[in-house]
Design an enzyme around this catalytic site. Structure first.
Site, short mmCIF file in Angstrom:
data_model
loop_
_atom_site.label_atom_id
_atom_site.label_comp_id
_atom_site.label_asym_id
_atom_site.label_seq_id
_atom_site.Cartn_x
_atom_site.Cartn_y
_atom_site.Cartn_z
N LYS A 117 0.46 -1.04 0.23
CA LYS A 117 0.03 0.22 0.08
C LYS A 117 0.68 1.45 -0.01
O LYS A 117 0.64 2.73 -0.48
CB LYS A 117 -1.29 0.12 1.11
CG LYS A 117 -2.29 -0.85 1.23
CD LYS A 117 -3.28 -0.84 1.88
CE LYS A 117 -4.65 -1.64 1.93
NZ LYS A 117 -5.27 -0.97 2.61
N LYS A 199 -5.66 -10.76 -7.00
CA LYS A 199 -6.51 -10.94 -5.98
C LYS A 199 -7.68 -10.32 -6.88
O LYS A 199 -7.31 -9.09 -7.51
CB LYS A 199 -6.49 -11.29 -4.76
CG LYS A 199 -7.81 -11.34 -3.86
CD LYS A 199 -7.52 -10.86 -2.65
CE LYS A 199 -8.15 -10.00 -1.77
NZ LYS A 199 -7.78 -10.20 0.00
N LYS A 202 -10.72 -4.66 -5.74
CA LYS A 202 -11.51 -2.47 -5.97
C LYS A 202 -10.44 -2.23 -5.85
O LYS A 202 -11.11 -1.11 -6.50
CB LYS A 202 -12.25 -2.85 -4.42
CG LYS A 202 -12.04 -2.42 -3.61
CD LYS A 202 -12.86 -2.96 -1.98
CE LYS A 202 -12.25 -3.06 -0.73
NZ LYS A 202 -13.69 -3.88 -0.01
#
Ligand code: TRP
Length: 335
Positions: A117, A199, A202
């Site tokens: 992230k 994966k 969103k």
């Protein structure tokens, strides 16, 4: 004995940082619904986790309510499960601070998700993004959860939660139950339709890679028609060499209950075009009743409000019991 002493406790949550995906439905929520009778279950909308990345306020509010409607529409009965919004139970923020004093800088630095992230949000590597696992530990430990259903990407955070709990208990005695990750066998990992090595997420850069629970059927079909396959023509389960086809098979298997063998036979001699259409149609039919029910619920704001208020009240009772114990152990003067 009451339920709480007999049944094991489960806690999980999803961040309302984007619309709910087919991956979170098949990998998480669908399985949660089946646990309600056997376990004492808590599910939250992890809105406090969501703000570690910048969110548009109006959208965050809307998605949090949509997530609640989708949870219920997907089969989570609010009578049998405690469903709540994380920020409504302030004990999460309070315990999170305490636990951050029992979490090591080095431990947080090793978290894979933090590394990923911070690479993706290089202009906003804030302290919350770094201490996020202490908040997640607070979520779990407040409810004395035995099991934490999570995808593989969250396993490391649950392991850190265990280490924090063991460390705290080592100093103060048995305060926290030591939780275990609970990773479902089937459907746990639905991959992106356009980059099946990753994966389904969103935060996927390519909008076609991800299917959303609330998405209209035409868009779902368009994404399946464009799904990445390979240069062969055979529908065969082989994750290493045929990640795209295997992912579609996985989705079709969970959507229909068919085995991989049955699916291979069904598409013998047929092209990928047919296969992709059939999988797309199965997903459209799988999601249709959920979308319709969620839309019906979204029109009933008063009902949704009663669900999250009741959920927060129930959650708070358990959470404050743990927090008070922690404060006492630490030597804080009772309020
Ligand atoms: N961090 C989790 C995720 O991004 C969401 C989450 C927050 C969670 N608190 C939790 C999951 C507690 C399980 C238990 O997917």
């Amino acid at each position: 004995m009451n339920d709480q002493t007999v049944k094991k406790t489960i806690l999980s949550g999803i961040q309302p940082s984007g619309a709910l995906t087919l991956g979170s439905y098949l990998g998480a929520i669908k399985n949660w619904a089946a646990l309600a009778d056997e376990y004492n279950c808590y599910y939250m909308m992890a809105d406090m986790h969501a703000i570690t990345v910048r969110q548009n306020p109006a959208e965050l509010r809307k998605r949090t309510i949509e997530q609640l409607a989708a949870y219920i529409a997907a089969g989570l009965d609010p009578e049998k499960n405690t469903i709540f919004i994380q920020s409504h139970v302030s004990a999460h923020a309070e315990l999170s601070w305490v636990l951050s004093c029992y979490t090591m800088f080095g431990e947080l630095s090793r978290m894979t998700q933090f590394k990923d992230k911070s690479a993706k949000n290089a202009d906003n590597i804030n302290a919350g993004l770094f201490t996020y696992p202490s908040l997640m530990a607070a979520d779990i430990l407040l409810y004395q959860a035995d099991l934490v259903p999570v995808g593989g990407d969250q396993k490391q955070h649950v392991e850190l939660t265990r280490d924090i709990a063991v460390r705290f208990n080592g100093v103060y005695g048995d305060v926290f139950k030591i939780p275990e990750p609970y990773i479902p066998k089937v459907g746990a990992r639905i991959m992106s339709l356009t980059s099946p090595e990753n994966k389904m997420s969103k935060s996927d850069k390519d909008p076609g890679g991800c299917i959303y629970i609330m998405q209209p059927p035409e868009e779902i079909m368009r994404s399946f028609k464009r799904a990445v396959t390979d240069s062969e023509t055979q529908v065969r389960y082989d994750v290493a060499n045929k990640p795209g086809v295997s992912n579609l098979m996985q989705i079709y298997a969970v959507a229909t209950g068919k085995s991989f063998d049955e699916i291979e036979k069904e598409f013998e001699g047929k092209g990928y075009g047919d296969f992709k259409l059939t999988v797309g149609e199965a997903v459209v039919e799988l999601l249709r009743p959920i979308r319709e029910e969620a839309n019906r619920l979204l029109a009933d704001k008063a009902y949704l409000e009663s669900v999250y208020k009741d959920g927060a009240a129930r959650a708070a009772r358990t959470a404050y019991r743990t927090l008070n114990k922690v404060y006492k152990k630490l030597g804080f003067v009772a309020r």
